[in-house]
Design a protein around this motif. Structure first.
Motif, PDB file in Angstrom:
ATOM      1  N   LEU A  93      40.562  38.524  38.727  1.00 38.62           N
ATOM      2  CA  LEU A  93      39.138  38.439  39.040  1.00 38.62           C
ATOM      3  C   LEU A  93      38.744  37.066  39.557  1.00 38.62           C
ATOM      4  N   LEU A  94      39.376  36.038  39.029  1.00 42.23           N
ATOM      5  CA  LEU A  94      38.948  34.664  39.309  1.00 42.23           C
ATOM      6  C   LEU A  94      39.654  34.017  40.495  1.00 42.23           C
ATOM      7  N   PHE A  95      40.836  34.531  40.876  1.00 39.85           N
ATOM      8  CA  PHE A  95      41.624  33.853  41.900  1.00 39.85           C
ATOM      9  C   PHE A  95      42.015  34.726  43.090  1.00 39.85           C
ATOM     10  N   ASP A  96      42.083  36.035  42.907  1.00 41.77           N
ATOM     11  CA  ASP A  96      42.473  36.894  44.016  1.00 41.77           C
ATOM     12  C   ASP A  96      41.351  36.936  45.043  1.00 41.77           C
ATOM     13  N   GLU A  97      41.698  36.732  46.320  1.00 36.41           N
ATOM     14  CA  GLU A  97      40.671  36.640  47.354  1.00 36.41           C
ATOM     15  C   GLU A  97      39.852  37.917  47.500  1.00 36.41           C
ATOM     16  N   ALA A  98      40.372  39.037  47.032  1.00 39.13           N
ATOM     17  CA  ALA A  98      39.625  40.290  47.109  1.00 39.13           C
ATOM     18  C   ALA A  98      38.540  40.389  46.032  1.00 39.13           C
ATOM     19  N   PHE A  99      38.605  39.517  45.032  1.00 38.66           N
ATOM     20  CA  PHE A  99      37.668  39.587  43.916  1.00 38.66           C
ATOM     21  C   PHE A  99      36.897  38.281  43.688  1.00 38.66           C
ATOM     22  N   ALA A 100      37.530  37.159  43.965  1.00 39.26           N
ATOM     23  CA  ALA A 100      36.993  35.867  43.535  1.00 39.26           C
ATOM     24  C   ALA A 100      35.945  35.323  44.495  1.00 39.26           C
ATOM     25  N   SER A 101      34.752  35.916  44.459  1.00 37.80           N
ATOM     26  CA  SER A 101      33.634  35.416  45.254  1.00 37.80           C
ATOM     27  C   SER A 101      32.355  35.585  44.438  1.00 37.80           C
ATOM     28  N   THR A 102      31.376  34.735  44.728  1.00 38.20           N
ATOM     29  CA  THR A 102      30.093  34.859  44.010  1.00 38.20           C
ATOM     30  C   THR A 102      29.427  36.192  44.324  1.00 38.20           C
ATOM     31  N   GLN A 103      29.635  36.710  45.526  1.00 38.04           N
ATOM     32  CA  GLN A 103      29.047  38.000  45.889  1.00 38.04           C
ATOM     33  C   GLN A 103      29.635  39.118  45.029  1.00 38.04           C
ATOM     34  N   ALA A 104      30.959  39.086  44.847  1.00 38.27           N
ATOM     35  CA  ALA A 104      31.603  40.123  44.042  1.00 38.27           C
ATOM     36  C   ALA A 104      31.120  40.079  42.596  1.00 38.27           C
ATOM     37  N   PHE A 105      30.903  38.886  42.074  1.00 41.26           N
ATOM     38  CA  PHE A 105      30.439  38.771  40.694  1.00 41.26           C
ATOM     39  C   PHE A 105      28.943  39.058  40.559  1.00 41.26           C
ATOM     40  N   SER A 106      28.225  39.059  41.675  1.00 42.80           N
ATOM     41  CA  SER A 106      26.784  39.308  41.621  1.00 42.80           C
ATOM     42  C   SER A 106      26.452  40.787  41.677  1.00 42.80           C
ATOM     43  N   SER A 107      27.438  41.601  41.986  1.00 44.12           N
ATOM     44  CA  SER A 107      27.181  43.038  42.102  1.00 44.12           C
ATOM     45  C   SER A 107      28.246  43.816  41.347  1.00 44.12           C
ATOM     46  N   GLY A 108      27.941  45.053  41.046  1.00 38.85           N
ATOM     47  CA  GLY A 108      28.906  45.907  40.368  1.00 38.85           C
ATOM     48  C   GLY A 108      29.183  45.476  38.936  1.00 38.85           C
TER      49      GLY A 108
END
Length: 361
Positions: free
Chosen positions: A147-162
């Motif tokens: 979640l924290l390092f993989d480029e497919a997951f580690a973005s503020t946008q990804a953590f702001s949704s879902g």
């Protein structure tokens, strides 16, 4: 957290100090020193994972690039503390697959990403309670790294949704729960007294020597795991085609694989030449084997120097023709250390080696 552990630390310290009396045998003194380190390292791991939970909660209230960077550092702190204890293959860690709850690795088929993706896409709310009923794959430090390092997951946008923040918080909390459970067990006064029971009979003395053998087996298994899994696997040593694959490195997403090994070796060093107490170096000298003690330290230092020559993240180095030789040299050095432990150190101390998971590899 510091206040929580204050009383139990005092109890454990008293028990462990009592286990370092002059009338104890060499193997008992080594076990007492190693146990003190194990207790302290469990407390440190519990403290760091609790701080990770606090950071996850803070980050998820308002995800930001700065917050993500702080969260990544908290994860590194937790992983480093876990790597210091990864060699402990006895005691409560062996109950109920607790080690797998902390870290899912090796993962040669990338099961982790598929499981996490499926969980996030399910649309179901994620809490520590619901996650505890799910696969261990999505529960621990490996899932957090994704979640924290993989480029497919580690973005503020990804953590702001879902549900990504729900999973990060729930997973961090489960990790903290497991590490607290382990630390509590190692702090238990009755259990520690039994573990460190002074021998009063010949049978007790044999049991104490067996305890030293158990510790030594675990130390050796960790050294062999560094060679076979942590360095050998990404080099391709365990595959038919012998082709290197950086994705087989332990923490390739965070590029923390070599740091993990350095923490493993720091734990080994604390058993050989501890800052306080009685280590294998002195144990060997007291058994009239000073030359073995000296060579053990030399071989350990050679391994550390070999690792320093890699100079790139491990997942990159194994794929680089110029740096791969440095990784191969480190494998040779760790193999030589493992052989020396088996062929010279164990016989010098009269320790019978048991079976470990690396036997036959």
């Amino acid at each position: 957290m510091a206040g929580k552990w204050c009383g139990v630390v005092l109890i454990s310290s008293a028990l462990l100090l009592a286990g370092c009396k002059d009338d104890m045998t060499s193997d008992q003194r080594w076990v007492a020193t190693a146990t003190r380190q194990i207790v302290e390292d469990h407390i440190a791991l519990a403290e760091r994972t609790e701080k990770q939970v606090e950071q996850a909660q803070s980050f998820c209230r308002e995800p930001s690039a700065a917050g993500l960077s702080k969260m990544q550092q908290r994860w590194r702190d937790s992983m480093s503390a876990w790597q210091q204890l990864q060699w402990v293959r006895f005691g409560p860690i062996t109950d109920n697959n607790l080690d797998w709850k902390l870290q899912f690795w090796p993962d040669k088929k990338n099961i982790l990403q598929r499981k996490v993706q499926t969980l996030l896409e399910s649309g179901e709310s994620i809490s520590p309670q619901t996650l505890a009923q799910a696969s261990v794959v999505v529960q621990g430090l490996s899932a957090q790294e994704l979640l924290l390092f993989d480029e497919a997951f580690a973005s503020t946008q990804a953590f702001s949704s879902g549900h990504q923040c729900e999973l990060l918080i729930a997973s961090s909390q489960l990790t903290a729960d497991v590490t607290t459970q382990l630390a509590d067990h190692w702090q238990d006064k009755t259990w520690l007294e039994q573990w460190l029971q002074p021998p009063t009979t010949v049978a007790d003395q044999s049991a104490a020597h067996s305890r030293a053998g158990e510790l030594f087996d675990a130390l050796l298994a960790q050294v062999e795991r560094i060679k076979i899994d942590k360095l050998g696997e990404p080099l391709g040593m365990k595959t038919r085609d012998k082709k290197p694959n950086g994705y087989f490195a332990e923490s390739w997403r965070s590029q923390y694989s070599l740091a993990n090994i350095q923490q493993n070796l720091a734990a080994v060093q604390s058993l050989i030449t501890p800052r306080k107490g009685y280590g294998l170096f002195q144990y060997l000298k007291d058994q009239q084997h000073p030359e073995v003690a000296e060579e053990l330290v030399i071989r350990f230092d050679n391994l550390q120097l070999a690792l320093q020559q890699i100079e790139q993240p491990l997942n990159i180095a194994v794929m680089d023709d110029g740096r791969r030789q440095a990784v191969q040299a480190a494998v040779r050095n760790v193999g030589e250390l493992a052989s020396f432990l088996k062929q010279r150190v164990a016989p010098s101390l009269g320790l019978a080696l048991g079976f470990n998971a690396n036997d036959g590899d």
